[in-house]
Structures are given as structure tokens and as C-alpha cells.
Design a protein around this motif. Sequence first.
Motif, PDB file in Angstrom:
ATOM      1  N   TYR A  93      46.815  40.565  27.888  1.00 57.28           N
ATOM      2  CA  TYR A  93      46.603  41.419  28.998  1.00 57.28           C
ATOM      3  C   TYR A  93      46.413  40.393  30.431  1.00 57.28           C
ATOM      4  O   TYR A  93      45.604  39.778  30.226  1.00 57.28           O
ATOM      5  N   TYR A  94      46.988  40.610  31.380  1.00 55.02           N
ATOM      6  CA  TYR A  94      47.012  39.767  32.701  1.00 55.02           C
ATOM      7  C   TYR A  94      46.863  40.804  33.812  1.00 55.02           C
ATOM      8  O   TYR A  94      47.253  41.740  34.014  1.00 55.02           O
ATOM      9  N   CYS A  95      45.787  40.005  34.434  1.00 56.56           N
ATOM     10  CA  CYS A  95      45.419  40.816  35.840  1.00 56.56           C
ATOM     11  C   CYS A  95      46.148  40.412  37.111  1.00 56.56           C
ATOM     12  O   CYS A  95      46.396  38.876  37.006  1.00 56.56           O
ATOM     13  N   LYS A  96      46.661  40.997  38.019  1.00 55.76           N
ATOM     14  CA  LYS A  96      47.446  40.324  39.079  1.00 55.76           C
ATOM     15  C   LYS A  96      46.914  41.036  40.281  1.00 55.76           C
ATOM     16  O   LYS A  96      46.343  42.262  40.292  1.00 55.76           O
ATOM     17  N   ALA A  97      46.891  40.208  41.365  1.00 57.88           N
ATOM     18  CA  ALA A  97      46.066  40.940  42.895  1.00 57.88           C
ATOM     19  C   ALA A  97      47.151  40.020  43.662  1.00 57.88           C
ATOM     20  O   ALA A  97      47.465  39.065  43.796  1.00 57.88           O
ATOM     21  N   GLU A  98      47.272  40.820  44.780  1.00 56.77           N
ATOM     22  CA  GLU A  98      47.837  40.611  45.893  1.00 56.77           C
ATOM     23  C   GLU A  98      46.843  40.347  46.999  1.00 56.77           C
ATOM     24  O   GLU A  98      46.264  41.266  47.494  1.00 56.77           O
ATOM     25  N   ILE A  99      46.660  39.065  47.525  1.00 57.89           N
ATOM     26  CA  ILE A  99      45.482  38.464  48.231  1.00 57.89           C
ATOM     27  C   ILE A  99      46.056  37.537  49.267  1.00 57.89           C
ATOM     28  O   ILE A  99      46.834  37.149  49.449  1.00 57.89           O
ATOM     29  N   ARG A 100      45.289  38.356  50.764  1.00 60.11           N
ATOM     30  CA  ARG A 100      45.219  37.484  51.616  1.00 60.11           C
ATOM     31  C   ARG A 100      44.021  36.585  52.047  1.00 60.11           C
ATOM     32  O   ARG A 100      43.090  36.992  51.663  1.00 60.11           O
ATOM     33  N   SER A 101      44.498  35.167  52.318  1.00 58.96           N
ATOM     34  CA  SER A 101      43.188  34.405  52.658  1.00 58.96           C
ATOM     35  C   SER A 101      42.804  34.541  53.975  1.00 58.96           C
ATOM     36  O   SER A 101      41.736  33.756  54.206  1.00 58.96           O
ATOM     37  N   ALA A 102      43.491  34.866  54.886  1.00 59.86           N
ATOM     38  CA  ALA A 102      43.415  35.089  56.272  1.00 59.86           C
ATOM     39  C   ALA A 102      43.949  36.128  56.758  1.00 59.86           C
ATOM     40  O   ALA A 102      44.842  36.578  56.437  1.00 59.86           O
ATOM     41  N   TRP A 103      43.474  36.547  58.115  1.00 61.41           N
ATOM     42  CA  TRP A 103      44.041  37.784  58.770  1.00 61.41           C
ATOM     43  C   TRP A 103      45.596  37.442  59.266  1.00 61.41           C
ATOM     44  O   TRP A 103      46.140  38.496  59.318  1.00 61.41           O
ATOM     45  N   PHE A 104      45.782  36.087  59.530  1.00 59.30           N
ATOM     46  CA  PHE A 104      47.118  35.884  59.863  1.00 59.30           C
ATOM     47  C   PHE A 104      47.880  35.514  58.460  1.00 59.30           C
ATOM     48  O   PHE A 104      49.377  35.399  58.601  1.00 59.30           O
ATOM     49  N   ASP A 105      47.684  35.651  57.389  1.00 62.09           N
ATOM     50  CA  ASP A 105      48.328  35.367  56.093  1.00 62.09           C
ATOM     51  C   ASP A 105      49.110  36.588  55.577  1.00 62.09           C
ATOM     52  O   ASP A 105      48.779  37.416  55.974  1.00 62.09           O
ATOM     53  N   ARG A 106      50.089  36.263  54.772  1.00 61.84           N
ATOM     54  CA  ARG A 106      50.709  37.338  54.030  1.00 61.84           C
ATOM     55  C   ARG A 106      50.137  37.453  52.577  1.00 61.84           C
ATOM     56  O   ARG A 106      49.558  36.442  52.376  1.00 61.84           O
ATOM     57  N   ASP A 107      50.538  38.450  51.991  1.00 55.51           N
ATOM     58  CA  ASP A 107      49.841  38.689  50.618  1.00 55.51           C
ATOM     59  C   ASP A 107      50.430  37.531  49.633  1.00 55.51           C
ATOM     60  O   ASP A 107      51.710  37.072  49.822  1.00 55.51           O
ATOM     61  N   HIS A 108      49.824  37.050  49.089  1.00 55.61           N
ATOM     62  CA  HIS A 108      50.383  36.086  47.735  1.00 55.61           C
ATOM     63  C   HIS A 108      49.886  36.726  46.509  1.00 55.61           C
ATOM     64  O   HIS A 108      48.837  37.266  46.304  1.00 55.61           O
TER      65      HIS A 108
END
Length: 121
Positions: A93-108
Motif C-alpha cells: 500500500y502506497y500513500c500519495k500526496a499532491e504537494i506545493r512547496s511554495a505559493w507560486f509552485d504547482r502541485d507535485h
Amino acid sequence: QVQLVESGGGLVQAGGSLRLSCAASGNIFSIDDMGWYRQAPGKQRELVATITIRGNTNYADSVKGRFTISRDNAKNTIFLQMNSLKPEDTAVYYCKAEIRSAWFDRDHDYWGQGTQVSVSA
């Protein structure tokens, strides 16, 4: 750097329960959707459940009514409560998250390392 760390996997008999956790840490500005996926031997990775930042959930048909995904936004953590486990739930089982590292960043998309869940008949 962002890390996702899963925990809670193990071996359980059919009909039993397990609770998985996934905590995100590191350079995080915001987290959007998070979810759980699984991969059984010889099969493709498949979606198990997802949850939005507002708490809206989505489940694979095979786990509806048995699994519950939840989220603690303050701790950047999601959980998967798995009840009435079946041998066919055996997978990593794997966890995935859509994360931004800065306000101007897009989701990774970030993935955890996986945790083994084994269900014996």
C-alpha cells in the motif's frame, strides 16, 4: 525536500482489521488531494481511496463499505482504516500526496515507500 512515511502494515487473518497512516513532512506550503494506492504481485498499481483537502472521499468499488480514509490537515497525515480484510487485499500500500512547496509552485505528486499488507485465509 518532501517525505511521505507510511506505517501500520502487517499480517492479519481474513476478517481482521488494520489501520495505515501516512505522514508528510519537509518543505510543504500546501497539500491538495491525498490518497492510498496498492500494488499486488504481478498486477498494476491501483487506486484504493482518495480524499480532498475538504474531506471529500472516493473509493474503489472493491473496498467500499470496508475501508475508510480520513485526514488530519494540521498534521499533514492521512489514515486508512481497513476492516473485514480479505486475502485479495494483500498488496503493498502506497500513500500519495499532491504537494506545493511554495505559493507560486504547482502541485507535485509525492509517493511514500510503501507498506506491506498481507491477509491470510
